[in-house]
Write a protein that holds these residues in place. Structure first.
Motif, PDB file in Angstrom:
ATOM      1  N   UNK A 195       0.820  -1.226   0.000  1.00 40.69           N
ATOM      2  CA  UNK A 195       0.000   0.000   0.000  1.00 40.69           C
ATOM      3  C   UNK A 195       0.848   1.269   0.000  1.00 40.69           C
ATOM      4  N   UNK A 196       2.159   1.098  -0.051  1.00 38.50           N
ATOM      5  CA  UNK A 196       3.087   2.240  -0.024  1.00 38.50           C
ATOM      6  C   UNK A 196       2.786   3.155   1.149  1.00 38.50           C
ATOM      7  N   UNK A 197       2.621   2.551   2.308  1.00 34.07           N
ATOM      8  CA  UNK A 197       2.347   3.337   3.507  1.00 34.07           C
ATOM      9  C   UNK A 197       3.607   4.015   4.033  1.00 34.07           C
ATOM     10  N   UNK A 198       4.750   3.496   3.645  1.00 30.71           N
ATOM     11  CA  UNK A 198       6.020   4.024   4.151  1.00 30.71           C
ATOM     12  C   UNK A 198       6.780   4.676   3.002  1.00 30.71           C
ATOM     13  N   UNK A 199       6.724   5.993   2.946  1.00 31.35           N
ATOM     14  CA  UNK A 199       7.364   6.712   1.840  1.00 31.35           C
ATOM     15  C   UNK A 199       8.743   7.227   2.224  1.00 31.35           C
ATOM     16  N   UNK A 200       9.140   6.983   3.472  1.00 33.59           N
ATOM     17  CA  UNK A 200      10.451   7.453   3.910  1.00 33.59           C
ATOM     18  C   UNK A 200      11.550   6.559   3.351  1.00 33.59           C
ATOM     19  N   UNK A 201      12.781   6.951   3.604  1.00 31.33           N
ATOM     20  CA  UNK A 201      13.927   6.165   3.156  1.00 31.33           C
ATOM     21  C   UNK A 201      13.916   4.730   3.660  1.00 31.33           C
ATOM     22  N   UNK A 202      13.434   4.470   4.908  1.00 35.21           N
ATOM     23  CA  UNK A 202      13.477   3.087   5.404  1.00 35.21           C
ATOM     24  C   UNK A 202      12.667   2.096   4.568  1.00 35.21           C
ATOM     25  N   UNK A 203      11.853   2.594   3.611  1.00 35.79           N
ATOM     26  CA  UNK A 203      11.048   1.645   2.844  1.00 35.79           C
ATOM     27  C   UNK A 203      11.933   0.624   2.136  1.00 35.79           C
ATOM     28  N   UNK A 204      13.076   1.071   1.571  1.00 37.15           N
ATOM     29  CA  UNK A 204      13.971   0.144   0.897  1.00 37.15           C
ATOM     30  C   UNK A 204      14.537  -0.868   1.881  1.00 37.15           C
ATOM     31  N   UNK A 205      14.886  -0.424   3.083  1.00 37.39           N
ATOM     32  CA  UNK A 205      15.409  -1.351   4.087  1.00 37.39           C
ATOM     33  C   UNK A 205      14.332  -2.356   4.499  1.00 37.39           C
ATOM     34  N   UNK A 206      13.089  -1.898   4.592  1.00 37.97           N
ATOM     35  CA  UNK A 206      11.995  -2.809   4.944  1.00 37.97           C
ATOM     36  C   UNK A 206      11.776  -3.846   3.838  1.00 37.97           C
ATOM     37  N   UNK A 207      11.924  -3.428   2.582  1.00 36.94           N
ATOM     38  CA  UNK A 207      11.803  -4.374   1.478  1.00 36.94           C
ATOM     39  C   UNK A 207      12.878  -5.449   1.552  1.00 36.94           C
ATOM     40  N   UNK A 208      14.094  -5.010   1.872  1.00 36.40           N
ATOM     41  CA  UNK A 208      15.208  -5.968   1.984  1.00 36.40           C
ATOM     42  C   UNK A 208      14.950  -6.933   3.133  1.00 36.40           C
ATOM     43  N   UNK A 209      14.490  -6.420   4.284  1.00 36.75           N
ATOM     44  CA  UNK A 209      14.194  -7.272   5.430  1.00 36.75           C
ATOM     45  C   UNK A 209      13.071  -8.255   5.095  1.00 36.75           C
TER      46      UNK A 209
END
Length: 454
Positions: free
Chosen positions: A342-356
């Motif tokens: 849902x693209x709820x996280x538009x901050x930089x950590x979104x990429x880190x969350x995807x990796x996790x």
């Protein structure tokens, strides 16, 4: 076995057969389902299907709506597919009833899921209610009600009558309790109340002697918008559940009585008596979805068999805390999937969350799954970026669950007799026992998060 590199002509012929010569039924299309009239595989929207139980004369039909809610990733496993559908009768006066339609290949050595639902003594809030279920059947020759099994299909399609071990059976159920996947929750409140209701439903099953043994995203749902209290979420999918059987059971049998004086015929009366239970006790087989399986089971699956030097299946008794560990992993999976899709996280950590997310839930082997989980629980690399993007109630819920996984994480290395002896002595001296996740601990975390919803 054939070396395909030295026999490329075989590969070409196989591809040619699969893509041009074989019919949809030969490719494995369910004979009891057909495309809805006017729909095609090439339309923009996901097509709908008319599904039946396959039995001649059975007028029960369902129309699927949209793509599957869940589809098994394994091509060679249980092949689970869960759909939202409406019941369609051939009579115009009948109303359409929304159901959850589930199809699965079941083992003949286990009770069918339909029968497992029959062990629920009273309806339980937080547990799906069954509408109907049975093995799928198709007409074959003069027989109108032949069960669909792998052996049956091989015989029909390949003219191969070789015996199939266990010969899995196609099983279908319709659930009257309708819900949505956890990641489709509209609000944080829906998610937290829904998962709490499902957890209580799981506890209710355990109190009735039923252990689920496959807590995965395919089997935990958010309730409908107008659901009653206690049904904000629910568990389903009892095909792998174990049912505790009583040591004895009461049966009624007919006992003959000797004839009275002057009486020619014997008389009989019905008497109740207690006899040893004929039901098979639940076994210690490996069950569940690997991505959400308890750590101990993953570890057991990787222990080498000293005699054969290869990975062996886990043989360990399933307990409640193993299901609770899987439940926690489902929470993380659903929250991360919902946030990323849902693209709820538009901050930089979104990429880190995807990796996790990929590390934790992208493993395709047991070893990779365990490695991903080890990274996730590594205190030196605490995933602060994930918790920082969550709202307060979800943050508290998942952080508490992370702590439970960390605290109760078993040793992730094999031990021999010498090391086992040391461990036993250390436990005796420290008074420590193996720690397990409990309902009480999870409910305490929910009690912290619930007030934050306001």
């Amino acid at each position: 076995m054939t070396d395909i590199l030295d026999n490329l002509n075989i590969l070409v012929n196989v591809i040619l057969q699969l893509t041009t010569h074989m019919t949809t039924y030969q490719l494995g299309h369910d004979r009891s389902a057909c495309l809805l009239e006017g729909h095609s595989y090439y339309q923009l929207e996901y097509p709908s299907f008319l599904v039946s139980m396959g039995t001649a004369g059975d007028t029960r039909l369902w129309r699927t709506e949209g793509p599957p809610i869940w589809s098994s990733l394994s091509l060679l496993g249980r092949g689970t597919a869960t759909w939202r559908a409406v019941s369609v009768e051939n009579k115009p006066e009948n109303k359409e009833v929304v159901v959850i339609l589930k199809t699965i290949w079941r083992s003949q050595t286990r009770e069918s899921e339909f029968n497992v639902y029959g062990h629920i003594k009273t309806p339980l809030p937080g547990v799906a209610e069954l509408s109907l279920g049975d093995d799928v059947r198709i007409p074959v020759g003069r027989e109108a009600h032949v069960r669909v099994t792998i052996g049956t299909l091989r015989s029909l399609i390949l003219d191969d009558n070789t015996d199939v071990p266990d010969d899995p059976v196609l099983h279908r159920l319709a659930l009257k309790t309708v819900g949505r996947p956890l990641w489709d929750a509209d609000t944080t409140k829906d998610f937290i109340l829904g998962t709490l209701a499902a957890l209580k439903g799981h506890q209710g099953l355990v109190e009735q002697g039923i252990l689920h043994r496959d807590m995965s995203p395919a089997n935990i749902f958010i309730g409908g918008p107008d659901c009653a209290e206690g049904w904000e979420g629910f568990v389903a999918g009892l095909e792998l559940a174990s049912v505790t059987q009583p040591e004895a059971e009461t049966v009624v049998s007919l006992h003959p009585l000797p004839p009275s004086a002057g009486q020619l015929n014997t008389r009989s009366i019905f008497l109740e008596e207690t006899v040893p239970s004929s039901s098979k006790a639940p076994d210690a087989e490996i069950t569940g979805t690997a991505l959400f399986m308890a750590e101990k089971h993953l570890s057991m699956m990787l222990h080498p068999n000293k005699s054969k030097k290869k990975i062996r299946p886990a043989q360990i008794e399933r307990e409640v805390h193993h299901d609770l560990e899987s439940f926690i992993l489902v929470l993380f999976y659903s929250v991360m999937k919902r946030g990323l899709e849902r693209r709820l996280w538009h901050q930089n950590p979104e990429n880190e969350c995807q990796i996790l997310y990929r590390i934790l839930f992208g493993g395709h082997t047991i070893r990779l799954i365990r490695q991903g989980r080890s990274c996730f629980l590594d205190e030196s690399d605490f995933p602060v970026y994930l918790f920082d993007v969550l709202d307060p109630p979800t943050k508290q819920l998942l952080y508490g669950c992370w702590h439970l996984l960390k605290m109760h994480r078993p040793m992730d290395y094999p031990v021999d007799e010498l090391l086992t002896e040391v461990n036993q002595v250390m436990r005796l001296k420290t008074g420590s026992k193996e720690k397990v996740i409990t309902y009480a601990q999870l409910f305490e975390i929910y009690d912290l998060a619930l007030p934050k919803l306001n």
